[in-house]
Design an enzyme around this catalytic site. Structure first.
Site, short mmCIF file in Angstrom:
data_model
loop_
_atom_site.label_atom_id
_atom_site.label_comp_id
_atom_site.label_asym_id
_atom_site.label_seq_id
_atom_site.Cartn_x
_atom_site.Cartn_y
_atom_site.Cartn_z
N ILE A 192 38.70 27.85 45.11
CA ILE A 192 38.10 29.12 45.53
C ILE A 192 37.55 29.80 44.29
O ILE A 192 38.19 29.80 43.23
CB ILE A 192 39.12 30.03 46.26
CG1 ILE A 192 38.41 31.28 46.81
CG2 ILE A 192 40.30 30.38 45.38
CD1 ILE A 192 39.26 32.09 47.77
N VAL A 200 34.94 33.23 43.18
CA VAL A 200 33.98 34.32 43.34
C VAL A 200 33.24 34.41 42.00
O VAL A 200 33.88 34.48 40.94
CB VAL A 200 34.66 35.65 43.68
CG1 VAL A 200 33.64 36.79 43.70
CG2 VAL A 200 35.37 35.55 45.02
N GLN A 210 33.20 39.73 41.07
CA GLN A 210 34.66 39.76 41.13
C GLN A 210 35.16 41.21 41.12
O GLN A 210 34.47 42.13 40.70
CB GLN A 210 35.25 38.98 39.95
CG GLN A 210 35.00 37.48 40.04
CD GLN A 210 35.49 36.72 38.83
OE1 GLN A 210 36.02 37.30 37.88
NE2 GLN A 210 35.32 35.40 38.83
N LYS A 229 35.65 43.15 43.60
CA LYS A 229 34.93 44.01 44.54
C LYS A 229 35.41 43.80 45.98
O LYS A 229 34.82 44.32 46.91
CB LYS A 229 33.42 43.77 44.46
CG LYS A 229 32.81 44.04 43.09
CD LYS A 229 31.32 43.75 43.07
CE LYS A 229 30.72 43.92 41.69
NZ LYS A 229 30.79 45.32 41.21
N GLY A 253 36.75 38.24 47.27
CA GLY A 253 37.75 37.18 47.37
C GLY A 253 38.71 37.41 48.50
O GLY A 253 39.07 36.48 49.24
N GLU A 310 46.54 24.68 47.13
CA GLU A 310 46.86 23.67 46.12
C GLU A 310 46.94 24.31 44.74
O GLU A 310 45.94 24.78 44.19
CB GLU A 310 45.80 22.57 46.10
CG GLU A 310 46.04 21.48 45.08
CD GLU A 310 44.93 20.44 45.07
OE1 GLU A 310 45.00 19.52 44.24
OE2 GLU A 310 44.00 20.56 45.88
#
Length: 466
Positions: free
Chosen positions: A254, A256, A261, A263, A266, A288
């Site tokens: 994952i 962003v 970021q 904001k 995510g 994971e």
């Protein structure tokens, strides 16, 4: 006393040449992180602008030789621009001179291609032109994907979802199967950012249809009024088969993008993934090897759902009441205050939160139930300490530890062992430091870190309590 006779010099002989000694200046190299700057730009006007967004890669040195250094250059400066429109990259390389100082001259082009591969554009003119010709690239790539909307799911923190919808109403998540051409092509352009910004990551197998790409898109009109799609971030999910007729979702990556970021994007993406897990009734949603910051966000999201999940409220109240009854810190054996198995199963079945993650949330739920918290803090810390000790040296706390058992093998003697759970009271080969003082100090540090984390999460989610 006789004197030592000196030899008479031959006047016709040539004078001896004086030997000169030189010192070789060995090239000590320069670390990649000290001479490379990477910028993420969204227009050709931003290329070279002092206002361009500079990103901080987690580890540039790992792409350059064994020691992470660049050799053979004096006055080296590498500026890399990455387009957030097409995700092509261009590298501007300048230096004063080159010379082999004993370790050769680093092949900069080969090193940069290890990061950027085919996304690296050689011509700056082509790179700048791409902002115009590639303006519709992302929109065409995601056109075959499925648009996912954030849902106000049954009993799952609708207030939080409403806040997110209002704050980021111009974004959407598009789901794509990676095994298909468009998704694989898009992901291949995102790989350099994954390598640069996600610690310890490696690319997923784009030929495996079990991978799904969830792309966070922002839609905004340009100066001509045409809708442009901009990638804010993405998540890669692997879908496992779960017997007999279900599946499990595992979040593998994952990200962003740095300009977006902090904001809420995510969290929005995590909420959509949770919606998918619930609406499709998968077995659970796991992660994971989550990094600490992401684990923090994940726990906040899960707690916002757990705080309004009625089936666990009685169990939380019961645990809090038991904690308030006595001085647990004075007892020899401190109970774990584990949730009942039926509650663990309810959470997994309804919210798709797996057991390991729920137990992390469970400690925060107990902390939130303590009022006034300062009065019961000593006992609460005792519970955390007992749990941490159980996890590390289970045998010493009356719970099952771990044993390493050697087994015969003709293949690799160093790998000829298995690890299994010890029975209560059975000796374990996995232990802490033999020095008792070090054990206690390590345990105290782990407990302090966990309590600090619980307090931080509780402070963030307490505003969503109902």
């Amino acid at each position: 006393m006789g004197q030592k006779q000196q030899s008479t010099a031959d006047p016709t002989a040539e004078p001896k040449k004086r030997r000169r000694v030189g010192f070789f200046n060995l090239d000590s190299g320069i670390e990649a992180k000290d001479c490379i700057k990477v910028y993420l730009v969204s227009s050709k006007e931003e290329v070279g602008s002092p206002d361009s967004f500079c990103i901080n890669p987690v580890d540039l040195n790992s792409f350059f030789d064994e020691d992470g250094k660049i050799y053979g250059y004096q006055g080296l400066k590498i500026t890399i621009w990455v387009s957030s429109i097409s995700f092509h990259a261009y590298a501007d390389i300048t230096f004063e001179s080159t010379s082999d100082g004993g370790k050769g001259i680093t092949d900069l082009k080969a090193a940069l291609q290890r990061i950027f591969a085919e996304t690296l554009v050689e011509s700056k003119v082509d790179f700048l032109q791409d902002f115009s010709t590639g303006s519709n690239l992302i929109r065409s790539m995601i056109s075959s994907g499925e648009i996912l909307k954030l849902k106000a799911s049954n009993g799952r923190g609708t207030d939080c979802n409403s806040d997110l919808k209002a704050a980021i109403s111009d974004v959407e998540v598009v789901r794509m199967v990676v095994g298909k051409t468009a998704a694989g092509h898009l992901y291949s352009r995102l790989i350099p950012l994954v390598l640069l910004l996600v610690d310890g990551s490696s690319p997923i197998d784009v030929s495996d249809p079990s991978w799904e790409l969830y792309v966070l898109i922002q839609k905004k009109p340009d100066q001509q009024g045409e809708i442009q799609c901009r990638v804010l971030g993405f998540s890669a999910i692997y879908r496992f088969y779960h017997y007999p007729d279900s599946s499990r979702l595992r979040l593998g990556q994952i990200l962003v993008l740095p300009p977006y970021q902090h904001k809420g994007y995510g969290r929005y993406l995590m909420e959509v993934l949770n919606d998918v897990a619930v609406s499709e009734d998968v077995y659970d949603l796991t992660v994971e090897e989550p990094l600490d910051y992401f684990q923090h966000v994940r726990t906040c999201v899960d707690l916002s759902h757990l705080l309004v999940f009625d089936p666990i409220q009685h169990a939380v109240s019961s645990a809090v009441s038991r904690l308030k009854q006595g001085k647990l810190s004075k007892k020899i054996h401190i109970p774990r205050f584990m949730p009942p198995p039926s509650v663990i199963d309810d959470v997994r079945r309804s919210l798709k939160i797996n057991k390991k993650q729920f137990l992390k949330c469970w400690e925060v739920l107990i902390y939130l139930g303590l009022d006034p918290v300062d009065k019961y803090m000593e006992d609460f810390v005792s519970i955390i300490s007992s749990r941490v000790k159980d996890d590390i040296i289970g045998k010493d706390s009356g719970t099952n530890g771990k044993r390493v058992i050697e087994v015969p093998s003709d293949y690799d003697k160093e790998m000829a062992f298995v690890m299994c759970r010890s029975q209560v009271g059975e000796a374990s080969d996995v232990q802490m430091d033999e020095n008792q003082t070090n054990q206690e100090e390590q345990l105290r540090q782990l407990v302090d870190e966990r309590v600090k984390e619980i307090k931080s999460i509780a402070q963030k989610v307490s505003g969503h309590r109902v």
